[in-house]
Design an enzyme around this catalytic site. Structure first.
Site: not given
Ligand SMILES: Cc1cc2nc3c(=O)[nH]c(=O)nc-3n(C[C@H](O)[C@H](O)[C@H](O)COP(=O)(O)O)c2cc1C
Length: 325
Positions: A98, A224
């Site tokens: 992250c 995505r």
């Protein structure tokens, strides 16, 4: 070949996992991350993030869901991993990728990649804390400031006892800027005895093919790209049978997604998740742009419903979505 749906905090929640795994072609998915500081979190926090825990950790399409944890404290990670396992998780995934500033400031995510030994200790602590039939897996980027410690971190994770590693082929500093450095996954794939799953910038079957050639990987994780083309996994898995969906197949799915979300959010936010999804869909469908132009101004349920009806009439599309479940 196995295809994984990538975890995406604030985007790929329970409902999105349900929608995308129902469409098909996916072998597994992962929850959004649960951030662990040093507290022992209660059951309700786990169930909220992963309602699938109450259904054998599978989506309604029977696709396994791994539970993702993020944090830098090995004891706290171990305790909470054991808790997730006791609640029914069959696989614990550790997030070391992250890039978010708040996460990195608080000793979690990609920042830890600067210290492979700490990464190793966290994996080992979690591996020791959960029963041996529960998989422990990890997800990393190739590094933090640069990509030089990718192999060190991957080896640290494998030696810590992880069963599988997903690698987003960029550093934290690379952000989400193309390209993804697929060829830099090859040494990891060659030197690790556990599966290495390639991730990053796969938007089409052709991208996947190039990623496979450059990385040597045989399993892939897509985020995505699956939001931009919900049938991408089907296209990849069945290139000869599957005819890529046109807007007529996508609109009913979006309508169903909108309707399912109505019970989850206050009315003024009822279109937010849909708007978020459209940001990705516009990449693949020109019709999504026209729709989004109108949608972005709407707040109420009835206005959004009306927009769906208008668009369905204009394109001669039936809105009813039969996902056979
Ligand atoms: C909005 C957003 C949220 C994300 N949240 C997570 C997360 O919770 N856990 C994680 O491991 N990766 C997270 N990621 C990273 C993705 O899983 C994935 O590694 C990244 O998007 C690259 O893959 P892609 O090019 O296929 O999207 C997130 C990415 C985005 C864009």
């Amino acid at each position: 070949m196995r295809l994984f749906l990538a975890p995406m905090e604030g985007v790929v929640d329970f409902q999105m996992r349900q929608m995308l795994t129902d469409i098909g072609g996916l072998d597994a998915c992962v929850t959004e991350f649960l951030r662990i500081c040093d507290q022992r979190l209660p059951r309700r926090v786990f169930i909220k993030l992963c309602p699938e825990l109450e259904h054998h950790s599978k989506t309604q399409a029977n696709t396994p869901v791994a539970f993702q944890l993020l944090g830098g404290n090995p004891e706290a990670m171990a305790y909470n991993a054991a808790k997730a396992a006791s609640l029914g998780a069959h696989s614990i995934d550790l997030n070391f990728g992250c890039p978010a500033k708040t996460v990195n400031r608080n000793d979690g995510g990609a920042k830890l990649l600067q210290e492979p030994e700490r990464v190793h200790n966290i994996v080992k602590a979690v591996r020791n804390a959960v029963p041996s039939d529960i998989d422990v897996t990890a997800k990393i980027r190739l590094g933090f400031k640069d990509r030089s410690l990718g192999l060190d971190n991957a080896l640290a994770i494998a030696e810590g006892g992880a069963q599988q590693l997903v690698v987003h082929a960029r550093s934290k500093v690379d952000g989400y800027r193309p390209p993804a450095y697929w060829s830099e996954l090859r040494p990891l794939r060659e030197q690790l005895s556990i599966p290495v799953i390639a991730n990053g910038e796969i938007w089409s079957p052709e991208d996947l093919q190039r990623c496979a050639e450059q990385s040597g990987c045989v399993d892939f994780m897509i985020g995505r790209g699956l939001l931009a083309r919900p049938d991408l996994a089907l296209q990849i898995k069945n290139p000869d049978q599957h005819i890529p969906w046109q807007w007529g197949s996508i609109l009913p799915i979006l309508h169903s997604f909108f309707e399912k979300g109505l019970t989850q959010y206050p009315e003024k936010y009822c279109g937010n998740r849909l708007k978020q999804w459209f940001m990705y869909l516009q990449r693949s469908y020109p019709e999504a742009e026209t729709f989004f132009d109108k949608l972005k101004r709407l707040r109420s349920r009835i206005d959004i419903e009306n927009l769906f009806v208008q668009q369905a009439l204009a394109h001669n599309i039936k809105l009813s979505y039969d996902n056979k479940r």
